[in-house]
Write a protein that holds these residues in place. Structure first.
Motif, PDB file in Angstrom:
ATOM      1  N   TRP A 140     -22.776   9.863 -34.456  1.00 52.28           N
ATOM      2  CA  TRP A 140     -23.697   9.165 -33.540  1.00 52.28           C
ATOM      3  C   TRP A 140     -23.509   9.656 -32.112  1.00 52.28           C
ATOM      4  N   ARG A 141     -22.257   9.796 -31.686  1.00 52.46           N
ATOM      5  CA  ARG A 141     -21.985  10.320 -30.344  1.00 52.46           C
ATOM      6  C   ARG A 141     -22.548  11.737 -30.202  1.00 52.46           C
ATOM      7  N   TRP A 149     -15.099   8.440 -26.822  1.00 48.18           N
ATOM      8  CA  TRP A 149     -14.167   7.804 -25.895  1.00 48.18           C
ATOM      9  C   TRP A 149     -14.219   8.332 -24.463  1.00 48.18           C
ATOM     10  N   LEU A 150     -15.041   9.317 -24.174  1.00 42.47           N
ATOM     11  CA  LEU A 150     -15.143   9.775 -22.798  1.00 42.47           C
ATOM     12  C   LEU A 150     -16.102   8.860 -22.032  1.00 42.47           C
ATOM     13  N   LYS A 157     -17.728   3.697 -22.635  1.00 43.40           N
ATOM     14  CA  LYS A 157     -16.827   3.986 -23.733  1.00 43.40           C
ATOM     15  C   LYS A 157     -17.080   3.111 -24.959  1.00 43.40           C
ATOM     16  N   ALA A 158     -17.480   1.863 -24.736  1.00 45.59           N
ATOM     17  CA  ALA A 158     -17.441   0.871 -25.811  1.00 45.59           C
ATOM     18  C   ALA A 158     -18.796   0.321 -26.227  1.00 45.59           C
ATOM     19  N   THR A 159     -19.885   0.744 -25.594  1.00 47.80           N
ATOM     20  CA  THR A 159     -21.216   0.318 -26.049  1.00 47.80           C
ATOM     21  C   THR A 159     -21.634   1.246 -27.186  1.00 47.80           C
ATOM     22  N   ILE A 160     -21.204   0.892 -28.370  1.00 45.93           N
ATOM     23  CA  ILE A 160     -21.381   1.721 -29.555  1.00 45.93           C
ATOM     24  C   ILE A 160     -21.819   0.843 -30.718  1.00 45.93           C
ATOM     25  N   GLY A 247     -10.938   9.778 -18.689  1.00 50.33           N
ATOM     26  CA  GLY A 247     -11.854   9.787 -17.548  1.00 50.33           C
ATOM     27  C   GLY A 247     -12.210   8.417 -17.018  1.00 50.33           C
ATOM     28  N   ALA A 248     -11.477   7.396 -17.399  1.00 48.45           N
ATOM     29  CA  ALA A 248     -11.823   6.023 -16.998  1.00 48.45           C
ATOM     30  C   ALA A 248     -11.622   5.801 -15.499  1.00 48.45           C
TER      31      ALA A 248
END
Length: 407
Positions: A140-141, A149-150, A157-160, A247-248
């Protein structure tokens, strides 16, 4: 304990454990400290690895986040069983991915019909998983031109997509990062500021932060991140510029904090004694209360050991024969393991082969830190088990501090 110290020093001499720190304590405060090796394999650095070396905590951050979530619940800012979409409209935005169509290069999805709660986020039952560990999420990414996770923010990062319907399974993932974001949105403060005011300062924890580069006093104290071969073979090599946050620029409640072993151990001791400066008695009870239904507990135990890599990453070296469940603090072992821990002991750790435990029945806690990949390297985790066994056997806790150094 002398034999355990020898094993750690041999691991350093053999080249697969560049540096380490160990701390353990009883409920009455007797403590053992042992550290050794080098802070960095950079030839220009000669600093030893000590209990004051700053490490990436990785998933050991999750325990800090669980505590501040419960603080917010105490103040009526959050509710464990309310729909999180009121505060986090991004959660569940992409529904549930159930498969992947290679011909169309598109995911197969189904709708979410069950509300996601904060309790689900904290117990990894919300349907979220880490995208780097699930083929469908990696596909999907890739279909969106993105890398797993980038991204700078929790939202990126977490809207998946979810990988199962909320509340029906267990998958270790980004739920605690979303829980941390909930704290930020309801308090109007970053996790850095909120944790500093509510945990770090009350406990006298100076050496902890989400942003070590902004702390001038950390200069020259940061541990290097090291890597062995894919199967843990060879000598460790330092990975210059390794960014555990991918990269957060956000505070990542699931894995973004940095601390010295001594500072995090101060927190762990407070959790062991259920310090009421931090949480009320009822909140401590909720932190440690088993959260999984019988059906979810059965799924969790199968999930942990069905895949060898998942067992390495998540089972903490504990055999499949020991029944496990989950609480907001981490993994609970419902059975004792002879010579190692009592029934009800809680475990968790951090990706660079680090581990902590709280054994309430005998009143001890322990912490083993290093910075070595691959995640939860089995031969390093086996060393940590020997340390725990020495503490459990009553030979590891001494009135005086032992701070031997391997140069």
């Amino acid at each position: 304990m002398e034999n355990v110290k020898k094993r750690y020093l041999e691991a350093h001499e053999d080249g697969y454990l560049p540096g380490f720190a160990l701390m353990a304590s009883s409920q009455d405060g007797d403590t053992v400290i042992f550290s050794g090796g080098k802070q960095s394999l950079n030839p220009n650095s000669a600093n030893p690895f000590t209990e004051n070396t700053i490490c990436a905590l990785a998933s050991m951050t999750k325990l800090l986040t669980a505590v501040v979530v419960l603080q917010c619940i105490e103040h009526g800012l959050l509710n464990l069983d309310a729909n999180v979409n009121v505060i986090l409209p991004e959660v569940g935005k992409y529904d549930i991915i159930t498969g992947w169509d290679d011909e169309t290069n598109q995911g197969i999805f189904q709708s979410i019909t069950t509300p996601i709660t904060l309790r689900m986020l904290l117990t990894h039952t919300s349907g979220h998983a880490y995208d780097w560990f699930r083929p469908a999420l990696k596909n999907w990414r890739a279909s969106r031109g993105e890398q797993p996770w980038l991204g700078a923010t929790v939202e990126q990062k977490a809207t998946i997509p979810l990988v199962f319907a909320p509340g029906t399974q267990f998958a270790y993932g980004v739920g605690v990062d979303w829980a941390g974001k909930m704290v930020e949105r309801v308090t109007g403060q970053t996790l850095e500021v909120f944790m500093k005011e509510r945990i770090w300062e009350p406990l006298g924890m100076r050496d902890v932060t989400f942003w070590p580069k902004e702390r001038g006093e950390f200069e020259g104290r940061m541990a290097g991140m090291n890597r062995l071969g894919e199967n843990g073979e060879g000598r460790a090599e330092e990975v210059p510029g390794f960014d555990i946050g991918g990269g957060a620029t956000d505070c990542l409640g699931g894995g973004g904090a940095f601390a010295s072993t001594k500072a995090y151990f101060t927190f762990l001791q407070a959790v062991l004694r259920r310090d009421e400066k931090i949480l009320k008695k009822t909140s401590w009870q909720e932190l440690f209360r088993p959260q999984l239904s019988p059906e979810l507990k059965a799924f969790f135990n199968e999930y942990l050991h069905a895949d060898p890599l998942r067992a390495q990453y998540l089972a903490m070296g504990i055999p499949a024969s020991i029944t496990k469940t989950w609480c907001f603090a981490g993994m609970i072992c419902e059975d004792a393991q002879e010579g190692r821990f009592s029934a009800g002991t809680v475990f968790w750790g951090g990706m660079p082969s680090m581990a902590w435990w709280i054994d309430g029945a005998v009143g001890t806690c322990g912490l083993a830190t290093c910075q070595v990949m691959p995640p939860m390297c089995p031969k390093i985790m086996a060393l940590h088990e020997k340390f725990q066994r020495a503490v459990f056997g009553g030979v590891g806790i001494a009135k005086s501090t032992d701070a031997l150094q391997a140069q």
